[in-house]
Design a protein around this motif. Structure first.
Motif, PDB file in Angstrom:
ATOM      1  N   ARG A 169      10.647 -11.115   1.296  1.00 50.59           N
ATOM      2  CA  ARG A 169      10.924  -9.787   1.433  1.00 50.59           C
ATOM      3  C   ARG A 169      11.834  -9.358   0.343  1.00 50.59           C
ATOM      4  O   ARG A 169      11.596  -8.027   0.039  1.00 50.59           O
ATOM      5  CB  ARG A 169      11.471  -9.555   2.803  1.00 50.59           C
ATOM      6  CG  ARG A 169      11.502  -8.135   3.288  1.00 50.59           C
ATOM      7  CD  ARG A 169      12.394  -7.871   4.651  1.00 50.59           C
ATOM      8  NE  ARG A 169      11.807  -6.619   5.319  1.00 50.59           N
ATOM      9  CZ  ARG A 169      12.876  -6.090   5.995  1.00 50.59           C
ATOM     10  NH1 ARG A 169      13.939  -6.729   6.497  1.00 50.59           N
ATOM     11  NH2 ARG A 169      12.521  -4.927   6.572  1.00 50.59           N
ATOM     12  N   THR A 170      12.450 -10.025  -0.097  1.00 45.97           N
ATOM     13  CA  THR A 170      13.503  -9.831  -1.104  1.00 45.97           C
ATOM     14  C   THR A 170      12.773  -9.229  -2.495  1.00 45.97           C
ATOM     15  O   THR A 170      13.099  -8.353  -3.024  1.00 45.97           O
ATOM     16  CB  THR A 170      14.450 -10.932  -1.457  1.00 45.97           C
ATOM     17  OG1 THR A 170      15.140 -11.337  -0.209  1.00 45.97           O
ATOM     18  CG2 THR A 170      15.420 -10.454  -2.531  1.00 45.97           C
ATOM     19  N   GLN A 171      11.705  -9.910  -2.787  1.00 41.16           N
ATOM     20  CA  GLN A 171      10.676  -9.644  -3.991  1.00 41.16           C
ATOM     21  C   GLN A 171      10.267  -8.404  -3.641  1.00 41.16           C
ATOM     22  O   GLN A 171      10.259  -7.538  -4.584  1.00 41.16           O
ATOM     23  CB  GLN A 171       9.822 -10.826  -3.968  1.00 41.16           C
ATOM     24  CG  GLN A 171      10.572 -12.002  -4.765  1.00 41.16           C
ATOM     25  CD  GLN A 171      10.554 -11.770  -6.183  1.00 41.16           C
ATOM     26  OE1 GLN A 171      11.579 -11.509  -6.580  1.00 41.16           O
ATOM     27  NE2 GLN A 171       9.745 -12.184  -7.099  1.00 41.16           N
ATOM     28  N   ARG A 172       9.828  -8.177  -2.564  1.00 47.12           N
ATOM     29  CA  ARG A 172       9.119  -6.914  -2.140  1.00 47.12           C
ATOM     30  C   ARG A 172       9.994  -5.552  -2.421  1.00 47.12           C
ATOM     31  O   ARG A 172       9.704  -4.806  -2.932  1.00 47.12           O
ATOM     32  CB  ARG A 172       8.629  -6.912  -0.953  1.00 47.12           C
ATOM     33  CG  ARG A 172       7.448  -7.881  -0.554  1.00 47.12           C
ATOM     34  CD  ARG A 172       6.469  -7.387   0.572  1.00 47.12           C
ATOM     35  NE  ARG A 172       7.344  -7.189   1.907  1.00 47.12           N
ATOM     36  CZ  ARG A 172       7.655  -7.904   2.794  1.00 47.12           C
ATOM     37  NH1 ARG A 172       7.409  -9.584   2.354  1.00 47.12           N
ATOM     38  NH2 ARG A 172       8.188  -7.791   3.826  1.00 47.12           N
ATOM     39  N   GLU A 173      11.146  -5.782  -1.679  1.00 45.37           N
ATOM     40  CA  GLU A 173      12.256  -4.764  -1.957  1.00 45.37           C
ATOM     41  C   GLU A 173      12.535  -4.448  -3.423  1.00 45.37           C
ATOM     42  O   GLU A 173      12.627  -3.307  -3.529  1.00 45.37           O
ATOM     43  CB  GLU A 173      13.386  -5.119  -1.085  1.00 45.37           C
ATOM     44  CG  GLU A 173      14.349  -4.008  -1.020  1.00 45.37           C
ATOM     45  CD  GLU A 173      15.788  -4.223  -0.327  1.00 45.37           C
ATOM     46  OE1 GLU A 173      16.501  -3.485  -0.274  1.00 45.37           O
ATOM     47  OE2 GLU A 173      15.835  -5.250   0.545  1.00 45.37           O
ATOM     48  N   ARG A 174      12.810  -5.610  -3.963  1.00 48.27           N
ATOM     49  CA  ARG A 174      13.411  -5.521  -5.584  1.00 48.27           C
ATOM     50  C   ARG A 174      12.291  -4.468  -6.245  1.00 48.27           C
ATOM     51  O   ARG A 174      12.430  -3.586  -7.077  1.00 48.27           O
ATOM     52  CB  ARG A 174      13.343  -6.732  -6.058  1.00 48.27           C
ATOM     53  CG  ARG A 174      13.584  -7.040  -7.385  1.00 48.27           C
ATOM     54  CD  ARG A 174      13.840  -8.137  -8.067  1.00 48.27           C
ATOM     55  NE  ARG A 174      13.634  -8.272  -9.362  1.00 48.27           N
ATOM     56  CZ  ARG A 174      13.140  -9.281  -9.988  1.00 48.27           C
ATOM     57  NH1 ARG A 174      12.443 -10.170  -9.477  1.00 48.27           N
ATOM     58  NH2 ARG A 174      12.899  -9.133 -11.438  1.00 48.27           N
ATOM     59  N   ALA A 175      10.587  -4.826  -5.943  1.00 51.09           N
ATOM     60  CA  ALA A 175       9.744  -4.339  -6.836  1.00 51.09           C
ATOM     61  C   ALA A 175       9.768  -2.830  -6.201  1.00 51.09           C
ATOM     62  O   ALA A 175       9.709  -2.078  -6.957  1.00 51.09           O
ATOM     63  CB  ALA A 175       8.469  -4.987  -6.378  1.00 51.09           C
ATOM     64  N   TRP A 176       9.671  -2.707  -4.847  1.00 49.22           N
ATOM     65  CA  TRP A 176       9.613  -1.285  -4.500  1.00 49.22           C
ATOM     66  C   TRP A 176      10.618  -0.328  -4.867  1.00 49.22           C
ATOM     67  O   TRP A 176      10.344   0.748  -5.546  1.00 49.22           O
ATOM     68  CB  TRP A 176       9.865  -1.375  -2.911  1.00 49.22           C
ATOM     69  CG  TRP A 176       9.758   0.046  -2.295  1.00 49.22           C
ATOM     70  CD1 TRP A 176       8.311   0.571  -1.698  1.00 49.22           C
ATOM     71  CD2 TRP A 176      10.359   1.312  -1.969  1.00 49.22           C
ATOM     72  NE1 TRP A 176       8.347   1.835  -1.390  1.00 49.22           N
ATOM     73  CE2 TRP A 176       9.639   2.207  -1.361  1.00 49.22           C
ATOM     74  CE3 TRP A 176      11.708   1.433  -2.291  1.00 49.22           C
ATOM     75  CZ2 TRP A 176      10.298   3.607  -1.276  1.00 49.22           C
ATOM     76  CZ3 TRP A 176      12.372   2.725  -2.117  1.00 49.22           C
ATOM     77  CH2 TRP A 176      11.550   3.611  -1.422  1.00 49.22           C
TER      78      TRP A 176
END
Length: 570
Positions: free
Chosen positions: A169-176
């Motif tokens: 989820r941390t990666q997803r948020e960073r990408a978003w």
């Protein structure tokens, strides 16, 4: 009887208008009677195909490399020097055929379309329509230039979007957030482009005698089988049936992800997967792996697919300065389709490759129709054109594992994601987009104000996707409409996706019970091109053109039942 035409659109593009005009004059001056109708129609069709394919090739060139400034200039030159005078003479040719009261075989519906187009024509609109189309390239250039610094490397935004499927989820948020930040840099450019577009479209509508652009566009899109009020009734039906079903799926997603609230970066990840989707580095190899899928569905469809591979009619690799788009365009002289898009991971197979191949199959199946007016993209009802593509998503997805594209578990998860997405994202987002566009053109003064557009979009998002928590991201939520090229480049071409999904789900249900009959009906319906009404095309394909609460309840049950079966395999 007629002077020979160039054999290719490349040769045609090299000609000046002075060299092209005599072919149009010939059609206006040659005898037109029952005994001369067939060769006259062939000449008109072949000439129209040359113009059509030239325009399509120029569109393709502009999207395949948005950094090459000569490409839009070349396209603009063709529109101004050839397309504009050509449209004026083509209008006279239409009027001549209509006045003759002659009807070529299989031409009743095309004649209806020609009458509508002739009634809509205004010479003063030609430069405005060309300007509107030219502004599309500005939209593509803005998107194509969107690069993001990711782990020290400059990569296209479309590549970073793949991280939104990552289980971390941390990666997803960073990408978003990286994507949202980059998009925000272009917000003012897109605001200015939007205001130009809306102003132009209102003027085009007024010139044609319409009070608003929505009513003008309705006729331009040849929508004879439903009204704007029918669309608004469908919006209410989706709110009544789909939103509650989606809310149930969203709650299941929230629990599977183990989060307190669903945030925007939680929408695309597979909550049942432990790893990120498999990255695709060899797109050509992936396409070859798709051959067994189409063989299992129908040998003739496989043959069409192999023809496209052999003739290199795909552009699916990721690279900088490539428009953020996915499409199939017909090349009318070659009688071939061309597919464009971005393949990053295995998740792109169903919604991109299989979807666009459905459109490509439509092109191949209409080849026997003698006249371009029976088969061209603008004439085939979009409501059924998207049935061709969406049906192939559902049918093709069934054969991922057997064709060796992925493991049985991976295939099951991909299908669950695809089916659930229909209820949680696909249908609600289409309704949000359609309702948004109705509001824009019903209230053009407010619709020309990007800030009021943001407020309206946020309001519709809350109404149709209430489970997504946008706290602290209100600005980003309200700006999401700017990332949808249809609103800028293909106005009102959106609701068709929803209607088509309902038709495609019926065809897929038929396929589950009798594959051979379902594919035979599917191909027959595609072969009819633009020679039948929308309800008649659906009926030929074994479906009903219906979008009421009863139909929505049927598809919810079909999807829910299938997902339950697939979950046993995960």
């Amino acid at each position: 009887m007629f002077t020979s035409l160039p054999q290719t659109s490349e040769a045609f593009e090299r000609l000046s208008w002075a060299e092209i005009e005599p072919w149009y004059r010939e059609l206006l001056e040659s005898p037109l009677a029952s005994e001369t109708l067939q060769p006259w129609m062939v000449q008109w069709s072949d000439l129209s195909a040359l113009v059509n394919e030239t325009m399509m090739r120029l569109d393709i060139a502009c999207t395949t490399n948005t950094a090459d400034e000569e490409r839009p200039r070349r396209k603009q030159r063709f529109m101004e020097e050839v397309s504009t005078p050509q449209q004026a003479l083509d209008q006279q040719i239409k009027e001549r055929l209509l006045a003759s009261r002659l009807e070529p075989e299989g031409f009743a519906l095309p004649l209806r379309n020609l009458r509508a187009e002739a009634a809509l024509y205004r010479e003063e609109n030609l430069p405005l329509l060309n300007e509107d189309k030219a502004l599309d390239d500005e939209y593509y250039q803005i998107g194509g230039a969107q690069m993001i610094t990711w782990d020290g490397e400059e990569i296209p935004k479309t590549t970073v979007e793949n991280v939104l499927f990552h289980p971390d989820r941390t990666q997803r948020e960073r990408a978003w957030r990286a994507i949202a930040e980059r998009e925000a840099e272009d917000r003012e450019k897109l605001d200015a482009l939007w205001m130009k577009k809306i102003h132009l479209r209102q003027q085009i509508a007024r010139n044609a005698g319409y009070e608003n652009y929505r009513d003008y566009r309705w006729r331009q899109l040849l929508r004879f089988d439903y009204t704007p009020d029918d669309c608004k009734a469908f919006h209410r039906a989706v709110e009544q049936v789909i939103v509650p079903a989606a809310s149930h799926l969203y709650e299941k997603r929230r629990k599977l992800l183990g989060v307190e609230k669903l945030r925007p970066w939680d929408m695309q990840v597979d909550p049942r997967a432990r790893e990120a989707p498999r990255h695709i580095s060899d797109v050509a190899g992936l396409l070859r792996q798709c051959i067994p899928v189409f063989q299992r569905i129908d040998p003739q469809l496989r043959s069409y697919f192999e023809t496209m591979l052999q003739e290199q009619l795909f552009d699916l690799e990721e690279r900088p300065n490539k428009a953020d788009d996915g499409y199939n365009l017909p090349l009318e002289v070659r009688r071939r389709p061309f597919i464009f898009g971005h393949v990053n991971s295995i998740t792109d197979v169903v919604p991109l490759i299989f979807h666009e191949m459905g459109h490509a199959f439509h092109v191949f199946e209409t080849i026997p129709l003698p006249y371009i007016h029976q088969r061209k993209e603008e004439a085939i009802p979009l409501e059924f054109g998207e049935v061709a593509s969406t049906s192939m998503e559902f049918i093709g997805a069934m054969h991922l594992h057997q064709a060796g594209l992925c493991t049985e578990q991976e295939a099951a998860r991909l299908r669950i994601q695809h089916l659930e997405n229909m209820l949680t994202s696909y249908l609600p987002i289409i309704v949000i987009g359609d309702a948004f566009q109705h509001w824009v053109y019903d209230h053009p003064k407010q619709g020309m104000d990007p800030e009021q557009c943001r407020q309206k979009w946020a309001e519709l998002s809350q109404r149709y996707q209430p489970a997504i928590d946008w706290s602290g991201l209100e600005r980003e939520c309200g700006s999401r409409w700017q990332g949808v090229l249809h609103y800028y480049c293909l106005p009102f071409y959106f609701i068709e996706y929803a209607f088509a999904a309902l038709g495609a789900l019926q065809i897929w249900d038929n396929y589950l019970h009798d594959p051979q009959t379902a594919i035979r009906q599917y191909r027959f319906a595609l072969s009819l091109g633009a020679t039948r009404t929308v309800p008649e095309l659906y009926e030929a394909a074994g479906a009903s053109f219906a979008f009421d609460t009863g139909m929505l309840e049927y598809v919810v049950q079909l999807i829910s039942r299938t997902v339950e079966e697939l979950e046993a395999q995960v």
